[in-house]
Design a protein around this motif. Structure first.
Motif, short mmCIF file in Angstrom:
data_model
loop_
_atom_site.label_atom_id
_atom_site.label_comp_id
_atom_site.label_asym_id
_atom_site.label_seq_id
_atom_site.Cartn_x
_atom_site.Cartn_y
_atom_site.Cartn_z
N THR A 5 29.81 24.08 5.96
CA THR A 5 28.87 24.09 7.07
C THR A 5 29.49 24.88 8.21
O THR A 5 30.65 24.68 8.56
CB THR A 5 28.59 22.66 7.53
OG1 THR A 5 28.15 21.90 6.40
CG2 THR A 5 27.54 22.63 8.61
N HIS B 150 20.54 26.38 1.79
CA HIS B 150 20.89 25.07 2.32
C HIS B 150 21.94 24.41 1.44
O HIS B 150 21.95 24.59 0.22
CB HIS B 150 19.66 24.16 2.36
CG HIS B 150 18.61 24.59 3.32
ND1 HIS B 150 18.76 24.49 4.68
CD2 HIS B 150 17.40 25.15 3.13
CE1 HIS B 150 17.68 24.94 5.28
NE2 HIS B 150 16.84 25.35 4.36
N THR B 151 22.79 23.62 2.04
CA THR B 151 23.76 22.85 1.28
C THR B 151 23.02 21.71 0.58
O THR B 151 21.93 21.31 1.01
CB THR B 151 24.85 22.27 2.20
OG1 THR B 151 24.22 21.39 3.14
CG2 THR B 151 25.60 23.37 2.92
N PRO B 152 23.59 21.14 -0.49
CA PRO B 152 22.92 20.02 -1.16
C PRO B 152 22.68 18.83 -0.24
O PRO B 152 21.65 18.16 -0.35
CB PRO B 152 23.89 19.66 -2.29
CG PRO B 152 24.66 20.92 -2.55
CD PRO B 152 24.76 21.61 -1.23
N GLU B 153 23.60 18.57 0.67
CA GLU B 153 23.41 17.46 1.61
C GLU B 153 22.21 17.70 2.52
O GLU B 153 21.42 16.80 2.79
CB GLU B 153 24.67 17.25 2.48
CG GLU B 153 25.90 16.88 1.70
CD GLU B 153 26.63 18.10 1.14
OE1 GLU B 153 26.52 19.21 1.71
OE2 GLU B 153 27.31 17.97 0.11
N ARG B 154 22.09 18.93 3.01
CA ARG B 154 20.96 19.26 3.88
C ARG B 154 19.65 19.20 3.10
O ARG B 154 18.64 18.72 3.61
CB ARG B 154 21.13 20.63 4.51
CG ARG B 154 19.91 20.97 5.38
CD ARG B 154 20.13 22.06 6.35
NE ARG B 154 21.02 21.59 7.38
CZ ARG B 154 21.88 22.38 8.00
NH1 ARG B 154 21.96 23.64 7.70
NH2 ARG B 154 22.67 21.90 8.93
N ARG C 291 19.00 17.24 0.65
CA ARG C 291 18.70 15.81 0.48
C ARG C 291 18.10 15.24 1.76
O ARG C 291 17.12 14.50 1.73
CB ARG C 291 19.97 15.05 0.10
CG ARG C 291 19.75 13.59 -0.25
CD ARG C 291 21.02 12.89 -0.73
NE ARG C 291 22.24 13.24 -0.02
CZ ARG C 291 22.58 12.79 1.19
NH1 ARG C 291 21.79 11.98 1.83
NH2 ARG C 291 23.72 13.15 1.75
N ARG C 292 18.67 15.62 2.92
CA ARG C 292 18.12 15.15 4.20
C ARG C 292 16.73 15.69 4.45
O ARG C 292 15.86 14.99 4.96
CB ARG C 292 19.05 15.54 5.35
CG ARG C 292 20.27 14.68 5.42
CD ARG C 292 21.01 14.83 6.70
NE ARG C 292 21.10 16.25 7.09
CZ ARG C 292 21.86 16.72 8.05
NH1 ARG C 292 22.61 15.89 8.74
NH2 ARG C 292 21.91 17.99 8.34
#
Length: 155
Positions: A12, A23-27, A29-30
């Motif tokens: 990030t 997008h990152t996987p965490e983003r 998911r959010r």
């Protein structure tokens, strides 16, 4: 200029500026969680509006036609489910009409209608917040720009 594509996939970025890439996987998911919240609150506002005007506390002498006020919300559900950024943007403006109705009826009506007005107000604020957060998360990463071919469009 530096290439932000590598920075967005590896970690990030430290700045709050949008970057080009994915997008990152965490983003992701959010984003999906916020979308689910927005869809759920929108469906809740639709159900509240219909139930309120038809069964729970209709206006005295009313025909129930005021239940049509939720029609714009029903049009938004498809766009929310398809991740259409434009839908989140216009819905974040439209929701203030429902907020205003909730405040007016929450302060001016009595009994059940007053409680329903405050519930509508709370749902409206929650929907606005979900739309704003969704748009902000989505705009953190911009799609890649097309390559310049060296030719001008007006030539």
């Amino acid at each position: 200029m530096t290439d932000h594509t590598a920075a967005s996939t590896s970690s990030t970025p430290l700045t709050d500026e949008p970057v080009v890439g994915t997008h990152t996987p965490e983003r992701l998911r959010r984003i999906d969680q916020i979308r689910a919240l927005a869809v759920g609150v929108t469906v809740g506002l639709i159900a509240l509006g219909v139930a309120w005007e038809l069964w729970l506390a209709p206006l005295p002498g009313g025909t129930g036609a005021l239940a049509l006020k939720v029609l714009p919300l029903t049009l938004a559900v498809a766009g929310l489910l398809k991740h259409r950024l434009y839908t989140y943007r216009w819905l974040s403006l439209l929701v203030w009409l429902y907020f205003t109705e909730g405040v007016v009826r929450g302060t001016g009506d009595a009994a059940l209608s007053q409680v329903l007005g405050w519930v509508e107000t709370a749902l409206s604020v929650l929907l606005f917040t979900a739309c704003a957060v969704y748009v902000r998360l989505r705009l953190k990463v911009l799609p890649p720009k097309p390559k310049d071919t060296g030719r001008r469009a007006d030539a």
